[in-house]
Design an enzyme around this catalytic site. Structure first.
Site, PDB file in Angstrom:
ATOM      1  N   ASP A 172      19.899  13.689 -26.508  1.00 45.89           N
ATOM      2  CA  ASP A 172      19.664  15.108 -26.194  1.00 45.89           C
ATOM      3  C   ASP A 172      18.220  15.533 -26.449  1.00 45.89           C
ATOM      4  OD1 ASP A 172      22.341  15.016 -25.692  1.00 45.89           O
ATOM      5  OD2 ASP A 172      22.914  16.603 -27.079  1.00 45.89           O
TER       6      ASP A 172
ATOM      7  N   ASP B 294      22.133  11.120 -22.685  1.00 42.78           N
ATOM      8  CA  ASP B 294      22.037  12.456 -22.079  1.00 42.78           C
ATOM      9  C   ASP B 294      20.715  13.136 -22.431  1.00 42.78           C
ATOM     10  OD1 ASP B 294      24.696  11.974 -21.344  1.00 42.78           O
ATOM     11  OD2 ASP B 294      25.480  13.007 -23.106  1.00 42.78           O
TER      12      ASP B 294
END
Length: 329
Positions: free
Chosen positions: A153, A180
């Site tokens: 992230d 991600d």
């Protein structure tokens, strides 16, 4: 000559220098002083540690790394989602882990590095391993020549609310991570950027992670647009997926959108199955994922159904102008 704040050419500019040669020695105090809109912070080379928030009332702020090389000016901290809150009321969560949080509209940043250097290997007991380098929520946020460093992230391209379609533009930027590491619901254009997937020592098999995880609101016609960029890797070939859709529990009507076009995808991307699901309830095939004229071993199309391609006529709408509207960063 010795500079003096009183001799500056622009009174709306504040100078940050860790050695005391400017108006402030740290970015947080400079932001506190930069009241109103349209201010500029020129940040001298150095490493500035600690979380920073750009509040909504700092509209039109500009941050400039003074050397012109983002590697010289670094804003960094080491919180993770699983880091306990100081008051003992739980953990910080993903958003709370961000080194920098931007709520103001109209931010422009040049030649600055945003990093989160929290490491899983140093905290094996943590289950919340998200560690955000920057969370950007403001509309008309532009980053030029910046670097974003982390693992899970790294770059959270978000908005202030489900109904706010925050437009963001990243040009000539570098982003690295593993899980991600470019994610969120913003209307974001990544133009001539370099995405770098990292190797992992805590996993023995693929996949190591995912480059993009958009969570575009269902009512938003524009999610992530990646163009004229490249994806490289320090991991073994085919150990990364290009993307997976994120439908957060806070917005089960999300309809994630990602277009990757005119981009070189290196061998680190799994060309056979480049997309995956984050949840079986929201398969990637039902989202708005598409590609156009990508190159490289990671862009090889073996089964057209596994990587949808835009036609030439469709691609004409997938441009920065189409995404950003009347804003020309």
């Amino acid at each position: 000559r010795h500079g003096s704040p009183a001799r500056r050419l622009d009174a709306r500019t504040l100078y940050v220098d860790p050695h005391g040669r400017g108006d402030h020695t740290d970015v947080r105090s400079a932001l506190d002083a930069a009241t109103g809109s349209g201010r500029t912070l020129v940040i001298a080379p150095g490493t500035y540690r600690g979380p920073v928030t750009v509040p909504a009332d700092r509209a039109g702020l500009t941050l400039i790394g003074a050397s012109g090389d983002a590697r010289d000016t670094v804003l960094v901290h080491d919180n993770a989602a699983g880091t306990p809150k100081p008051d003992g009321s739980g953990t910080l969560g993903t958003s709370g882990s961000a080194t920098v949080t931007v709520q103001a509209a109209g931010l422009t940043v040049r030649d600055v590095t945003f990093a989160n250097d929290w490491l899983r290997s140093d905290n094996p007991e943590y289950t919340g391993t998200q560690a955000v380098a920057i969370k950007v929520q403001g509309d008309r946020s532009a980053f030029h020549g910046c670097r974003f460093l982390g693992h899970q992230d790294t770059l959270y391209a978000d908005s202030l609310s489900l109904t706010a379609f925050a437009r963001q533009y990243y040009r000539d930027c570098y982003v690295e991570g593993d899980i991600d590491f470019v994610f969120g619901r913003a209307t974001a254009v990544y133009d001539r950027c370099h995405f770098r997937t990292l190797t992992r020592t805590d996993l023995a098999s693929a996949p190591y992670g995912f480059v993009f995880a958009p969570s575009t609101a269902g009512a938003n016609p524009h999610g992530f647009l990646v163009l004229r960029s490249r994806v490289t890797s320090t991991a073994p070939d085919a150990y990364y997926k290009l993307a997976r859709p994120w439908v957060p529990s806070s917005d089960l009507t999300a309809h994630p959108m990602l277009t990757v076009r005119d981009t070189h995808l290196g061998p680190g991307i799994d060309a056979v199955t480049p997309y995956a699901d984050m949840s079986a309830d929201f398969p990637w095939q039902e989202q708005r994922f598409a590609e156009h004229r990508n190159t490289g071993p990671g862009a090889r199309v073996t089964a057209p159904a596994d990587r949808p391609q835009l036609s030439a006529s469709e691609a004409r709408a997938h441009t920065p102008a189409g995404w950003l509207g009347d804003w020309r960063p």
